[in-house]
Design an enzyme around this catalytic site. Structure first.
Site, PDB file in Angstrom:
ATOM      1  N   LEU A 126      -5.093  66.409 -24.148  1.00  0.00           N
ATOM      2  CA  LEU A 126      -4.241  65.674 -24.882  1.00  0.00           C
ATOM      3  C   LEU A 126      -5.533  64.773 -25.417  1.00  0.00           C
ATOM      4  CD1 LEU A 126      -2.265  62.678 -24.072  1.00  0.00           C
ATOM      5  CD2 LEU A 126      -2.430  63.216 -26.032  1.00  0.00           C
ATOM      6  N   SER A 127      -5.388  64.807 -26.729  1.00  0.00           N
ATOM      7  CA  SER A 127      -6.825  64.409 -27.402  1.00  0.00           C
ATOM      8  C   SER A 127      -6.739  62.532 -28.256  1.00  0.00           C
ATOM      9  CB  SER A 127      -6.664  64.696 -28.951  1.00  0.00           C
ATOM     10  OG  SER A 127      -6.504  65.914 -29.424  1.00  0.00           O
ATOM     11  N   GLN A 128      -8.241  62.219 -27.030  1.00  0.00           N
ATOM     12  CA  GLN A 128      -8.242  60.524 -27.173  1.00  0.00           C
ATOM     13  C   GLN A 128      -8.054  60.515 -28.354  1.00  0.00           C
ATOM     14  OE1 GLN A 128     -12.512  60.138 -28.635  1.00  0.00           O
ATOM     15  NE2 GLN A 128     -12.915  58.471 -27.885  1.00  0.00           N
ATOM     16  N   ARG A 170       2.468  57.057 -25.105  1.00  0.00           N
ATOM     17  CA  ARG A 170       1.413  58.166 -24.552  1.00  0.00           C
ATOM     18  C   ARG A 170       1.460  58.696 -23.137  1.00  0.00           C
ATOM     19  NH1 ARG A 170      -4.587  58.700 -23.507  1.00  0.00           N
ATOM     20  NH2 ARG A 170      -5.443  59.911 -24.709  1.00  0.00           N
TER      21      ARG A 170
END
Ligand code: SAH
Length: 214
Positions: free
Chosen positions: A59-61, A33
């Site tokens: 950027l999503s969790q 990530r």
């Protein structure tokens, strides 16, 4: 360099929150990530939080990436060949999907974000992804129908175009709403061709905006 322990802690956290699909957990474990963030933020890559990627986007969790992916896989009953993502953003969710389904199509409306995502996918050697710079609220009709559609931006209502691009038995996972949002699961029933909608859980996504920016 992030320690293995930091990544394992994230995995444990996802499991504590109820993520159970081992294929999804494995893919998250193996997806770097930190490569999807600016260097200044990369030390936070394995926290379970959403992080800025520029242009007012995030950027999503990891939890929600894992959750939406496992919902998509479970609802589709294992027959996911062609999947459309709306909102490429950093390309992280795209990368997760690409390791679990045959072919991923992903649409982004902000050109510089798409360019960066393309470069990362190239570096990671992913060859089963096609990107398009377009308003994903209209889906990608030329490539449809899709077995699955996953939107990482929230419209006020489920776009009819996305529903229509589902194959029979196809599933759409999408956040819906404004200030308060709920994750929706829409299934195109194979026998009746009816759309069945389930409202799953509260979420917080950036809005699905119309038009494109260069
Ligand atoms: N999946 C991304 C999440 C990015 S946030 C990731 O893993 O990083 C949501 C993204 O949706 C943003 O990049 C935003 O620009 C994009 N977006 C918003 N409205 C859109 C639209 N109508 N068409 C395509 N992309 C859209």
């Amino acid at each position: 360099m992030t320690s293995l322990r930091t990544r394992e802690r994230l995995l444990q956290r996802l499991m504590d929150q109820g993520v159970t699909n081992f294929r999804v957990l494995d893919v998250i474990r193996n997806t770097p990530r930190h490569l999807f963030l600016d260097e200044a933020l990369s030390h936070r890559a394995y926290e379970d939080s959403s992080l800025p990627i520029g242009y007012g986007q995030t950027l999503s969790q990891p939890y929600i990436v894992a959750r939406m992916t496992e919902i998509l896989l479970a609802a589709a009953g294992g027959s996911l060949r062609r999947v459309l993502e709306v909102g490429t953003g950093s390309g992280y969710q795209t990368t997760v999907l690409a390791q679990l389904v045959e072919q991923v199509y992903s649409v982004e409306r902000i050109k510089p974000l798409q360019d960066r995502a393309r470069e990362r996918l190239r570096q990671l050697g992913l060859h089963n992804v096609q990107l398009k710079h377009a308003d994903g609220g209209f889906g990608w009709p030329e490539q449809g129908p899709f077995d699955g559609i996953l939107s990482t931006a929230a419209p006020q209502f489920v776009p009819e175009e996305l529903k229509q691009q589902l194959a029979p038995g196809g599933v759409l996972v999408i956040p819906v709403g404004g200030q308060t949002q709920q994750l929706h699961l829409v299934i195109r029933e194979p026998d009746t061709d009816k759309f069945v909608t389930q409202v799953l859980e509260p979420v917080k996504f950036v809005p699905l905006l119309s038009g494109i920016t260069r």
